[in-house]
Design a protein around this motif. Sequence first.
Motif, PDB file in Angstrom:
ATOM      1  N   ILE A 165       0.861  -1.191   0.000  1.00 13.47           N
ATOM      2  CA  ILE A 165       0.000   0.000   0.000  1.00 13.47           C
ATOM      3  C   ILE A 165       0.891   1.231   0.000  1.00 13.47           C
ATOM      4  O   ILE A 165       1.465   1.602   1.026  1.00 13.47           O
ATOM      5  N   ALA A 166       1.031   1.850  -1.159  1.00 15.35           N
ATOM      6  CA  ALA A 166       1.893   3.027  -1.291  1.00 15.35           C
ATOM      7  C   ALA A 166       1.105   4.285  -0.947  1.00 15.35           C
ATOM      8  O   ALA A 166      -0.020   4.465  -1.418  1.00 15.35           O
ATOM      9  N   ARG A 167       1.711   5.150  -0.119  1.00 14.49           N
ATOM     10  CA  ARG A 167       1.110   6.432   0.226  1.00 14.49           C
ATOM     11  C   ARG A 167       2.035   7.553  -0.253  1.00 14.49           C
ATOM     12  O   ARG A 167       2.825   8.093   0.521  1.00 14.49           O
ATOM     13  N   PRO A 168       1.972   7.901  -1.535  1.00 14.49           N
ATOM     14  CA  PRO A 168       2.837   8.976  -2.028  1.00 14.49           C
ATOM     15  C   PRO A 168       2.268  10.346  -1.693  1.00 14.49           C
ATOM     16  O   PRO A 168       1.078  10.493  -1.394  1.00 14.49           O
ATOM     17  N   GLY A 169       3.145  11.348  -1.776  1.00 17.91           N
ATOM     18  CA  GLY A 169       2.696  12.719  -1.664  1.00 17.91           C
ATOM     19  C   GLY A 169       2.168  13.179  -3.013  1.00 17.91           C
ATOM     20  O   GLY A 169       1.786  12.360  -3.854  1.00 17.91           O
ATOM     21  N   PHE A 170       2.159  14.473  -3.230  1.00 16.64           N
ATOM     22  CA  PHE A 170       1.726  15.043  -4.511  1.00 16.64           C
ATOM     23  C   PHE A 170       2.624  14.498  -5.613  1.00 16.64           C
ATOM     24  O   PHE A 170       3.847  14.590  -5.543  1.00 16.64           O
ATOM     25  N   VAL A 171       2.013  13.888  -6.632  1.00 16.42           N
ATOM     26  CA  VAL A 171       2.786  13.308  -7.735  1.00 16.42           C
ATOM     27  C   VAL A 171       2.738  14.253  -8.929  1.00 16.42           C
ATOM     28  O   VAL A 171       1.661  14.585  -9.435  1.00 16.42           O
ATOM     29  N   ILE A 172       3.900  14.672  -9.381  1.00 16.50           N
ATOM     30  CA  ILE A 172       4.006  15.562 -10.540  1.00 16.50           C
ATOM     31  C   ILE A 172       3.914  14.698 -11.795  1.00 16.50           C
ATOM     32  O   ILE A 172       4.869  14.010 -12.171  1.00 16.50           O
ATOM     33  N   GLY A 173       2.748  14.676 -12.431  1.00 17.65           N
ATOM     34  CA  GLY A 173       2.557  13.832 -13.598  1.00 17.65           C
ATOM     35  C   GLY A 173       1.382  14.303 -14.426  1.00 17.65           C
ATOM     36  O   GLY A 173       0.872  15.419 -14.241  1.00 17.65           O
ATOM     37  N   SER A 174       0.919  13.451 -15.319  1.00 18.94           N
ATOM     38  CA  SER A 174      -0.152  13.843 -16.231  1.00 18.94           C
ATOM     39  C   SER A 174      -1.459  14.157 -15.495  1.00 18.94           C
ATOM     40  O   SER A 174      -2.215  15.035 -15.910  1.00 18.94           O
ATOM     41  N   VAL A 183       4.510  20.473  -1.034  1.00 21.45           N
ATOM     42  CA  VAL A 183       5.714  20.095  -0.292  1.00 21.45           C
ATOM     43  C   VAL A 183       5.956  18.592  -0.438  1.00 21.45           C
ATOM     44  O   VAL A 183       5.013  17.797  -0.409  1.00 21.45           O
ATOM     45  N   MET A 184       7.215  18.195  -0.599  1.00 18.08           N
ATOM     46  CA  MET A 184       7.614  16.789  -0.744  1.00 18.08           C
ATOM     47  C   MET A 184       6.952  16.121  -1.948  1.00 18.08           C
ATOM     48  O   MET A 184       6.584  14.938  -1.898  1.00 18.08           O
ATOM     49  N   SER A 185       6.790  16.866  -3.023  1.00 14.96           N
ATOM     50  CA  SER A 185       6.253  16.280  -4.248  1.00 14.96           C
ATOM     51  C   SER A 185       7.218  15.240  -4.796  1.00 14.96           C
ATOM     52  O   SER A 185       8.429  15.308  -4.579  1.00 14.96           O
ATOM     53  N   VAL A 186       6.678  14.279  -5.517  1.00 10.46           N
ATOM     54  CA  VAL A 186       7.487  13.233  -6.128  1.00 10.46           C
ATOM     55  C   VAL A 186       7.068  13.066  -7.585  1.00 10.46           C
ATOM     56  O   VAL A 186       5.986  13.485  -7.990  1.00 10.46           O
ATOM     57  N   ARG A 187       7.952  12.445  -8.357  1.00 13.88           N
ATOM     58  CA  ARG A 187       7.654  12.152  -9.748  1.00 13.88           C
ATOM     59  C   ARG A 187       7.317  10.667  -9.887  1.00 13.88           C
ATOM     60  O   ARG A 187       7.697   9.848  -9.044  1.00 13.88           O
ATOM     61  N   PRO A 188       6.605  10.285 -10.953  1.00 14.23           N
ATOM     62  CA  PRO A 188       6.193   8.896 -11.121  1.00 14.23           C
ATOM     63  C   PRO A 188       7.337   7.897 -11.018  1.00 14.23           C
ATOM     64  O   PRO A 188       7.182   6.831 -10.400  1.00 14.23           O
TER      65      PRO A 188
END
Length: 231
Positions: A165-174, A183-188
């Motif tokens: 169960i992945a809990r990512p932060g804001f994902v910069i993507g499509s 804050v703490m954004s991640v890419r795919p």
Amino acid sequence: MSILLLGATSDIGTEIVKLIGEGEQVVLAARDPEKIPELPGTTHTLAFEATDLDSHRALVEEAERLAGPIDTAIVAFGILGDQERAETDEHHAAEIALVDYVAQISMLTVLADHMSSGRIVAFSSIAGWRPRRANYVYGSTKAGLDAFCQGLADRLHGTDLELYIARPGFVIGSMTEGMSPAVMSVRPEQVARAVVERFGRPGTFWIPPGLLVLATIMNLVPRPIWRHMPR
């Protein structure tokens, strides 16, 4: 053994397949199969309409007919929706809930019932940790999905089938194109690598790990302040 990617136009899902799909039988399922990018492995494509709940079990069975028993199932479909529209359009609010919660728990239930071993990957989100005024419709679906996955993980504990169960932060993507990163954004590709590196240790994990600190602080913010927090 095979890999099943549900939501094969997903940025994160396709990045995971790029990491683990080489030399494997891969089934790519999406609403628009013609939009599925080229990915590693011997690929098969299937049309998949997540909102057609009655089709979920048949799709999993067809994936196995094409590529053999599923070893890794990645549940990566979903929509962000339009929060402003959902506040007055009950049909759109229900559409977000159907795709991001109801269809998710339907497919996860099918996979957990059908697979006797291997691993299932599901995606929660920081948005569901404490839903905000700015995106409470989407956030509420992730909160519900996260709760469902916690129970499902407990049910599968001690079996040969693992749930991640992945809990990512804001994902910069499509899906978030045009939105200001949080804050703490991640890419795919960062999310995908974190998921793959987690294999062997099922359960819930934050991406990046430091997001747990932010999540803890979020719970301490008084509601009069919290209701004005941006997305």
